[in-house]
Design an enzyme around this catalytic site. Structure first.
Site, mmCIF file in Angstrom:
data_model
loop_
_atom_site.group_PDB
_atom_site.id
_atom_site.type_symbol
_atom_site.label_atom_id
_atom_site.label_comp_id
_atom_site.label_asym_id
_atom_site.label_seq_id
_atom_site.Cartn_x
_atom_site.Cartn_y
_atom_site.Cartn_z
ATOM 1 C CE LYS A 170 -6.683 -8.554 -1.484
ATOM 2 N NZ LYS A 170 -6.332 -7.935 -0.228
ATOM 3 C CE LYS B 96 -4.263 -1.897 1.834
ATOM 4 N NZ LYS B 96 -5.165 -2.029 2.962
ATOM 5 C CE LYS C 177 -12.860 -2.785 0.943
ATOM 6 N NZ LYS C 177 -13.716 -3.117 2.034
HETATM 7 P P1 TYM Z 1 -10.608 -5.659 4.581
HETATM 8 O O1 TYM Z 1 -11.589 -4.575 4.860
HETATM 9 O O2 TYM Z 1 -9.603 -5.451 3.502
HETATM 10 O O3 TYM Z 1 -11.368 -7.009 4.274
HETATM 11 C C1 TYM Z 1 -12.347 -7.512 5.161
HETATM 12 C C2 TYM Z 1 -12.295 -9.034 5.203
HETATM 13 O O4 TYM Z 1 -12.510 -9.556 3.888
HETATM 14 C C3 TYM Z 1 -11.451 -10.449 3.558
HETATM 15 N N1 TYM Z 1 -11.178 -10.335 2.123
HETATM 16 C C4 TYM Z 1 -11.097 -11.373 1.302
HETATM 17 N N2 TYM Z 1 -11.250 -12.694 1.518
HETATM 18 C C5 TYM Z 1 -11.120 -13.517 0.436
HETATM 19 N N3 TYM Z 1 -10.847 -13.062 -0.817
HETATM 20 C C6 TYM Z 1 -10.697 -11.743 -1.067
HETATM 21 N N4 TYM Z 1 -10.461 -11.308 -2.308
HETATM 22 C C7 TYM Z 1 -10.827 -10.824 0.017
HETATM 23 N N5 TYM Z 1 -10.746 -9.476 0.117
HETATM 24 C C8 TYM Z 1 -10.963 -9.198 1.412
HETATM 25 C C9 TYM Z 1 -10.260 -9.982 4.374
HETATM 26 O O5 TYM Z 1 -9.322 -11.014 4.561
HETATM 27 C C10 TYM Z 1 -10.940 -9.571 5.670
HETATM 28 O O6 TYM Z 1 -11.159 -10.692 6.496
HETATM 29 N N6 TYM Z 1 -7.282 -5.200 8.251
HETATM 30 C C11 TYM Z 1 -8.596 -5.693 7.935
HETATM 31 C C12 TYM Z 1 -9.713 -5.111 8.771
HETATM 32 C C13 TYM Z 1 -9.525 -5.234 10.251
HETATM 33 C C14 TYM Z 1 -9.623 -6.431 10.996
HETATM 34 C C15 TYM Z 1 -9.399 -6.052 12.348
HETATM 35 C C16 TYM Z 1 -9.862 -7.752 10.668
HETATM 36 C C17 TYM Z 1 -9.237 -4.235 11.110
HETATM 37 N N7 TYM Z 1 -9.183 -4.714 12.387
HETATM 38 C C18 TYM Z 1 -9.410 -6.986 13.376
HETATM 39 C C19 TYM Z 1 -9.885 -8.699 11.701
HETATM 40 C C20 TYM Z 1 -9.665 -8.300 13.034
HETATM 41 C C21 TYM Z 1 -8.900 -5.346 6.470
HETATM 42 O O7 TYM Z 1 -8.378 -4.416 5.931
HETATM 43 O O8 TYM Z 1 -9.860 -6.078 5.926
#
Ligand code: TYM
Length: 341
Positions: free
Chosen positions: A203, A120, A206
């Site tokens: 991957k 990022k 969004k």
């Molecule tokens: P984020 O917002 O990018 O994504 C949310 C969740 O969706 C999953 N995900 C995917 N799983 C499978 N295939 C994909 N293409 C895909 N894109 C996204 C992510 O693995 C995630 O589980 N850092 C985290 C948010 C966060 C968080 C936390 C998660 C903040 N605090 C505490 C768990 C616990 C994030 O950016 O997810």
């Protein structure tokens, strides 16, 4: 030291950075619902608005709208705000307060090794925000402020969860306590890494500029079917076993998506569709995807008609959350030596 027994509690979060994707649904939300319904965990699910501002400036009205839409997405997918605690991160200030302490536990070297930071911040790390660098310490605080024992996520969060374990271990060691649990990642299901529909080696995200690369949870039935029909594939028929998909990332992705939506292992999908050409398989996948996703998208739009109700749910969620987080933060301050009077 006697081992502390922690209440089985699952926590996870999603960034309200605009648009929920099929990746978020299959990799994360579906598992959130299963863990909620299993009844063997307390479940806390979070819109992480403080994380959403680390990568770019989001227009304030857009952030509010994204957060409410994400809340609607959780509920439309099956999260019940009575069974689970459903919250928006900034409404529970103990997340950010614990994150500061974790900023003082985590080491610069640990953070610098995070692949998401490297991806990022790109070539211009000097211009990235300090928040983006410290992001995983806030994530560790999100989890540990609940003493969560399990974290359901997609595969891309694995490294951040290892860091969460390192932070908990170092805190416990530095202060000679057994206070924070060593959290278990829950990375399960056929679609822990849903790939880009136009490039099966990347991957689904969004933030990809191409709309055709992903399915959004707000897409209507026609759009979902069209995107699946246009997904990249190869001319060969489907193999009869998963090993036959190894060198075929686009084909493998569609099979995994099918398996994730149908709640079945990829091999079972191949047992049914071996020998089929993609023209046929995509039709079956489009029907399945529309039957599972279109009701969620229409329920999301219905819920978004009443944002006052969404705000009420988040307010109530924050109250319930703070019954857990306030005592844990107080105890953390006490362990560290901060005066509480
Ligand atoms: P984020 O917002 O990018 O994504 C949310 C969740 O969706 C999953 N995900 C995917 N799983 C499978 N295939 C994909 N293409 C895909 N894109 C996204 C992510 O693995 C995630 O589980 N850092 C985290 C948010 C966060 C968080 C936390 C998660 C903040 N605090 C505490 C768990 C616990 C994030 O950016 O997810």
């Amino acid at each position: 030291m006697a081992k502390t027994q922690f209440t089985p509690r699952a926590f996870s979060g999603i960034q309200p950075s605009g648009g929920l994707t099929l990746g978020n649904y299959l990799g994360a939300i579906k598992r959130f619902v299963e863990m909620q319904d299993a009844g063997s965990y307390e479940t806390v699910y979070c819109m992480v608005d403080l994380h959403a501002i680390t990568a770019r400036l989001i227009d304030p009205a857009e952030l509010r709208n994204n957060t409410r839409e994400l809340c609607a997405g959780f509920i439309a997918s099956g999260i019940d705000p009575e069974k689970s605690i459903l919250i928006n991160q900034s409404q529970v200030p103990e997340h950010a307060q614990l994150a500061w302490i974790f900023n003082c536990i985590a080491r610069m070297g640990w953070m610098g090794r995070m692949t998401q930071w490297k991806d990022k911040s790109g070539k211009n790390a000097e211009a990235a925000s300090l928040g983006l660098f410290a992001y995983p310490a806030l994530m560790a605080a999100d989890i540990l402020i609940y003493h969560a024992t399990h974290v359901p996520v997609g595969d891309d969060q694995k490294q951040h969860l290892e860091l969460t374990r390192d932070i908990a271990t170092k805190f416990n060691h530095d202060y000679g306590v057994d206070f924070f649990p060593i959290t278990k990642p829950v990375i399960e299901g056929a679609a822990t890494r849903v790939m880009n529909l136009q490039d099966g080696t990347r991957k689904m995200s969004k933030s990809d500029p191409s709309e055709k690369s992903r399915i959004n949870m707000t897409d209507d039935a026609d759009t979902i079917a069209k995107k699946i029909r246009k997904a990249k594939t190869d001319p060969d028929p489907l193999p009869d076993n998963v090993a036959g998909l190894t060198a075929r990332p686009d084909a493998r992705n569609l099979v995994n998506i099918y398996a994730g939506l149908a709640d079945t292992p990829p091999q079972a999908v191949l047992d049914e569709h071996a020998g089929a050409l993609f023209g046929h398989f995509k039709g079956a996948l489009a029907d399945l995807a529309v039957s599972k996703l279109a009701p969620i998208s229409s329920e999301m739009s219905r819920l978004m008609q009443d944002t006052t109700e969404i705000d009420r749910i988040l307010g109530r969620g924050a109250e319930r959350a703070r019954e857990i987080t306030v005592p844990i933060l107080e105890k953390t301050y006490d362990i560290i030596g901060m005066i509480r009077s």
